[in-house]
Design a protein around this motif. Structure first.
Motif, PDB file in Angstrom:
ATOM      1  N   PHE A 160      15.332   8.609 -14.090  1.00  0.00           N
ATOM      2  CA  PHE A 160      15.584   8.504 -12.656  1.00  0.00           C
ATOM      3  C   PHE A 160      14.317   8.033 -11.931  1.00  0.00           C
ATOM      4  CE2 PHE A 160      19.323  11.733 -12.109  1.00  0.00           C
ATOM      5  CZ  PHE A 160      20.142  10.890 -12.837  1.00  0.00           C
ATOM      6  N   ALA A 161      13.197   8.667 -12.229  1.00  0.00           N
ATOM      7  CA  ALA A 161      11.940   8.318 -11.564  1.00  0.00           C
ATOM      8  C   ALA A 161      11.582   6.855 -11.817  1.00  0.00           C
ATOM      9  CB  ALA A 161      10.823   9.230 -12.050  1.00  0.00           C
ATOM     10  N   ARG A 162      11.793   6.394 -13.045  1.00  0.00           N
ATOM     11  CA  ARG A 162      11.491   5.004 -13.381  1.00  0.00           C
ATOM     12  C   ARG A 162      12.411   4.053 -12.613  1.00  0.00           C
ATOM     13  NH1 ARG A 162      12.110   5.641 -18.209  1.00  0.00           N
ATOM     14  NH2 ARG A 162      14.247   4.862 -18.493  1.00  0.00           N
ATOM     15  N   GLN A 163      13.688   4.394 -12.506  1.00  0.00           N
ATOM     16  CA  GLN A 163      14.632   3.560 -11.768  1.00  0.00           C
ATOM     17  C   GLN A 163      14.220   3.424 -10.303  1.00  0.00           C
ATOM     18  OE1 GLN A 163      18.404   5.488 -12.327  1.00  0.00           O
ATOM     19  NE2 GLN A 163      18.391   5.187 -14.547  1.00  0.00           N
ATOM     20  N   VAL A 164      13.825   4.540  -9.696  1.00  0.00           N
ATOM     21  CA  VAL A 164      13.430   4.515  -8.287  1.00  0.00           C
ATOM     22  C   VAL A 164      12.238   3.593  -8.083  1.00  0.00           C
ATOM     23  CG1 VAL A 164      12.523   5.888  -6.387  1.00  0.00           C
ATOM     24  CG2 VAL A 164      14.360   6.794  -7.804  1.00  0.00           C
ATOM     25  N   ALA A 165      11.234   3.717  -8.953  1.00  0.00           N
ATOM     26  CA  ALA A 165      10.045   2.864  -8.836  1.00  0.00           C
ATOM     27  C   ALA A 165      10.422   1.393  -8.974  1.00  0.00           C
ATOM     28  CB  ALA A 165       9.022   3.263  -9.896  1.00  0.00           C
ATOM     29  N   GLU A 166      11.319   1.087  -9.905  1.00  0.00           N
ATOM     30  CA  GLU A 166      11.751  -0.303 -10.092  1.00  0.00           C
ATOM     31  C   GLU A 166      12.526  -0.818  -8.880  1.00  0.00           C
ATOM     32  OE1 GLU A 166      13.974   0.007 -13.686  1.00  0.00           O
ATOM     33  OE2 GLU A 166      12.193  -0.014 -14.997  1.00  0.00           O
ATOM     34  N   GLU A 167      13.351   0.037  -8.297  1.00  0.00           N
ATOM     35  CA  GLU A 167      14.129  -0.364  -7.121  1.00  0.00           C
ATOM     36  C   GLU A 167      13.210  -0.626  -5.926  1.00  0.00           C
ATOM     37  OE1 GLU A 167      16.904   2.855  -6.786  1.00  0.00           O
ATOM     38  OE2 GLU A 167      17.728   2.430  -8.770  1.00  0.00           O
ATOM     39  N   HIS A 168      12.220   0.233  -5.730  1.00  0.00           N
ATOM     40  CA  HIS A 168      11.245   0.016  -4.656  1.00  0.00           C
ATOM     41  C   HIS A 168      10.518  -1.317  -4.866  1.00  0.00           C
ATOM     42  CE1 HIS A 168      10.825   4.545  -3.461  1.00  0.00           C
ATOM     43  NE2 HIS A 168      11.916   3.986  -2.999  1.00  0.00           N
ATOM     44  N   GLU A 169      10.167  -1.597  -6.115  1.00  0.00           N
ATOM     45  CA  GLU A 169       9.448  -2.832  -6.402  1.00  0.00           C
ATOM     46  C   GLU A 169      10.315  -4.054  -6.090  1.00  0.00           C
ATOM     47  OE1 GLU A 169       6.211  -5.100  -7.348  1.00  0.00           O
ATOM     48  OE2 GLU A 169       6.301  -2.906  -7.171  1.00  0.00           O
ATOM     49  N   ARG A 170      11.615  -3.982  -6.412  1.00  0.00           N
ATOM     50  CA  ARG A 170      12.512  -5.104  -6.104  1.00  0.00           C
ATOM     51  C   ARG A 170      12.609  -5.342  -4.600  1.00  0.00           C
ATOM     52  NH1 ARG A 170      15.388  -3.408 -10.771  1.00  0.00           N
ATOM     53  NH2 ARG A 170      16.717  -1.967  -9.619  1.00  0.00           N
ATOM     54  N   ILE A 171      12.665  -4.256  -3.833  1.00  0.00           N
ATOM     55  CA  ILE A 171      12.709  -4.405  -2.376  1.00  0.00           C
ATOM     56  C   ILE A 171      11.439  -5.086  -1.882  1.00  0.00           C
ATOM     57  CG2 ILE A 171      12.767  -3.174  -0.172  1.00  0.00           C
ATOM     58  CD1 ILE A 171      14.378  -0.963  -1.632  1.00  0.00           C
ATOM     59  N   TYR A 172      10.312  -4.604  -2.378  1.00  0.00           N
ATOM     60  CA  TYR A 172       9.028  -5.184  -1.968  1.00  0.00           C
ATOM     61  C   TYR A 172       8.953  -6.663  -2.320  1.00  0.00           C
ATOM     62  CZ  TYR A 172       4.250  -6.737  -2.384  1.00  0.00           C
ATOM     63  OH  TYR A 172       3.107  -7.485  -2.299  1.00  0.00           O
ATOM     64  N   GLN A 173       9.314  -7.007  -3.557  1.00  0.00           N
ATOM     65  CA  GLN A 173       9.200  -8.394  -3.994  1.00  0.00           C
ATOM     66  C   GLN A 173      10.064  -9.316  -3.139  1.00  0.00           C
ATOM     67  OE1 GLN A 173       7.100  -9.662  -6.030  1.00  0.00           O
ATOM     68  NE2 GLN A 173       6.253  -7.786  -6.934  1.00  0.00           N
ATOM     69  N   GLN A 195       0.827  -1.208   0.000  1.00  0.00           N
ATOM     70  CA  GLN A 195       0.000   0.000   0.000  1.00  0.00           C
ATOM     71  C   GLN A 195       0.861   1.257   0.000  1.00  0.00           C
ATOM     72  OE1 GLN A 195      -2.314  -0.814   3.519  1.00  0.00           O
ATOM     73  NE2 GLN A 195      -3.987  -1.776   2.361  1.00  0.00           N
ATOM     74  N   ALA A 196       1.988   1.203   0.705  1.00  0.00           N
ATOM     75  CA  ALA A 196       2.882   2.359   0.751  1.00  0.00           C
ATOM     76  C   ALA A 196       3.477   2.631  -0.629  1.00  0.00           C
ATOM     77  CB  ALA A 196       3.995   2.118   1.772  1.00  0.00           C
ATOM     78  N   ILE A 197       3.822   1.569  -1.356  1.00  0.00           N
ATOM     79  CA  ILE A 197       4.349   1.743  -2.719  1.00  0.00           C
ATOM     80  C   ILE A 197       3.279   2.351  -3.620  1.00  0.00           C
ATOM     81  CG2 ILE A 197       4.996   0.483  -4.817  1.00  0.00           C
ATOM     82  CD1 ILE A 197       6.752  -1.261  -3.226  1.00  0.00           C
ATOM     83  N   GLU A 198       2.058   1.850  -3.515  1.00  0.00           N
ATOM     84  CA  GLU A 198       0.980   2.370  -4.355  1.00  0.00           C
ATOM     85  C   GLU A 198       0.711   3.839  -4.048  1.00  0.00           C
ATOM     86  OE1 GLU A 198      -0.180   0.885  -6.873  1.00  0.00           O
ATOM     87  OE2 GLU A 198       0.788  -1.038  -6.485  1.00  0.00           O
ATOM     88  N   VAL A 257       3.296  10.510  -7.112  1.00  0.00           N
ATOM     89  CA  VAL A 257       4.121  10.927  -8.250  1.00  0.00           C
ATOM     90  C   VAL A 257       3.247  11.180  -9.473  1.00  0.00           C
ATOM     91  CG1 VAL A 257       5.940  10.197  -9.839  1.00  0.00           C
ATOM     92  CG2 VAL A 257       6.181   9.774  -7.385  1.00  0.00           C
ATOM     93  N   ARG A 258       2.261  10.298  -9.702  1.00  0.00           N
ATOM     94  CA  ARG A 258       1.362  10.482 -10.848  1.00  0.00           C
ATOM     95  C   ARG A 258       0.593  11.790 -10.744  1.00  0.00           C
ATOM     96  NH1 ARG A 258       0.744   4.733 -10.569  1.00  0.00           N
ATOM     97  NH2 ARG A 258      -0.978   4.955  -9.070  1.00  0.00           N
ATOM     98  N   GLN A 259       0.301  12.198  -9.508  1.00  0.00           N
ATOM     99  CA  GLN A 259      -0.445  13.433  -9.276  1.00  0.00           C
ATOM    100  C   GLN A 259       0.443  14.670  -9.315  1.00  0.00           C
ATOM    101  OE1 GLN A 259      -3.759  13.726  -9.054  1.00  0.00           O
ATOM    102  NE2 GLN A 259      -4.008  11.511  -9.324  1.00  0.00           N
ATOM    103  N   GLY A 260       1.730  14.468  -9.565  1.00  0.00           N
ATOM    104  CA  GLY A 260       2.646  15.592  -9.669  1.00  0.00           C
ATOM    105  C   GLY A 260       3.312  15.994  -8.373  1.00  0.00           C
ATOM    106  N   GLU A 270      15.410  13.300  -8.560  1.00  0.00           N
ATOM    107  CA  GLU A 270      14.884  12.194  -9.353  1.00  0.00           C
ATOM    108  C   GLU A 270      13.658  12.593 -10.162  1.00  0.00           C
ATOM    109  OE1 GLU A 270      16.638   9.101  -6.015  1.00  0.00           O
ATOM    110  OE2 GLU A 270      14.515   9.656  -6.026  1.00  0.00           O
ATOM    111  N   ALA A 271      12.900  13.571  -9.646  1.00  0.00           N
ATOM    112  CA  ALA A 271      11.701  14.016 -10.356  1.00  0.00           C
ATOM    113  C   ALA A 271      12.032  14.781 -11.630  1.00  0.00           C
ATOM    114  CB  ALA A 271      10.850  14.888  -9.438  1.00  0.00           C
TER     115      ALA A 271
END
Length: 260
Positions: free
Chosen positions: A193-206, A130-133, A139-142, A187-188
């Motif tokens: 950069f923003a895409r890398q951060v999201a991917e890194e967060h996802e790897r941690i979560y997984q 939920q925190a990732i979402e 970020v999507r909201q700016g 990163e913004a």
């Protein structure tokens, strides 16, 4: 009794010079445990500084655990033992300070993620998801996602189930948040950069969801390594326009007396 103090010289911050001189007397034993510091008026006269400078210097000594005030009596040297955790703001200079704070985070975040992978419950995994979402939506909201980023890492810390580790992170949050503001702003500015951060967060979560502490530690440490790399690659214009201003609260926090 300590020798008579010399007046301070132009250049370095006056209160730092006064604090350093007094600390040297304490550490050398010339101001012994239980000894009373010279009065404020005496210190003002000997160092040739204002009362404000002396008070700032004494405040710093208190934050370092070197002295204590006694109501209506004065300031006394306290027993030393272990020095308290503290940070010297003189070494916290914008870009380098941010990198150094991310280096501090690297070891902590890796261990937190590893423990979270070992100990997480189903509810913990859901909270991290939920925190990732929430972060991705911000970020999507700016938005800059700073609050959401902090909450993402806090959700992982909660899953680690180590109250001492959590307390350490809470203490450091006054410094780490400032570094997060800088890294997120940098990163913004770039989609990669923003895409890398999201991917890194996802790897941690997984890795945490899979219960794989080795992968979780590696993913968290890699995330911090990449954060440092992204800061090093930041456009010089970023520091001229945003970075310096965003880093200023970090150095302000480091300057503050943590005993207040």
């Amino acid at each position: 009794m300590p020798s008579r103090f010399q007046s301070v010289t132009p250049g370095a911050r006056l209160s730092d010079q006064v604090a350093d001189a007094l600390a040297a007397e304490i550490k050398a034993g010339r101001l012994a445990v239980g000894a009373k510091l010279p009065t404020e008026a005496v210190l003002v006269a000997q160092f040739a500084v204002s009362r404000t400078v002396v008070r700032e210097a004494v405040s710093r000594l208190k934050s370092l655990g070197l002295v204590d005030s006694r109501q209506g009596s004065g300031v006394y040297v306290r027993p030393q033992g272990f020095a308290p955790l503290n940070f010297d703001a003189r070494y916290a200079v914008s870009k380098s300070a941010v990198v150094q704070m991310v280096e501090v985070r690297r070891g902590l975040e890796a261990e937190v993620a590893g423990l979270a992978a070992e100990r997480r419950s189903a509810d913990d995994v859901q909270r991290v998801r939920q925190a990732i979402e929430a972060l991705n939506e911000a970020v999507r909201q700016g938005g800059d996602g700073v609050n959401e980023d902090v909450l993402f890492h806090r959700a992982i810390a909660d899953a680690a189930c180590n109250p001492f580790l959590i307390s350490t992170l809470e203490y450091l949050s006054q410094f780490l948040r400032g570094a997060t503001q800088v890294t997120r702003a940098n990163e913004a500015r770039r989609a990669d950069f923003a895409r890398q951060v999201a991917e890194e967060h996802e790897r941690i979560y997984q890795a945490i969801a899979a219960g794989d502490p080795v992968a979780a530690r590696a993913a968290a440490a890699g995330h911090m390594d990449n954060a440092i790399r992204r800061i090093e690659l930041a456009d010089p214009a970023f520091w001229q326009q945003q970075g310096e201003a965003l880093a200023r609260p970090l150095t302000t926090a480091l300057s503050a007396d943590p005993s207040r």
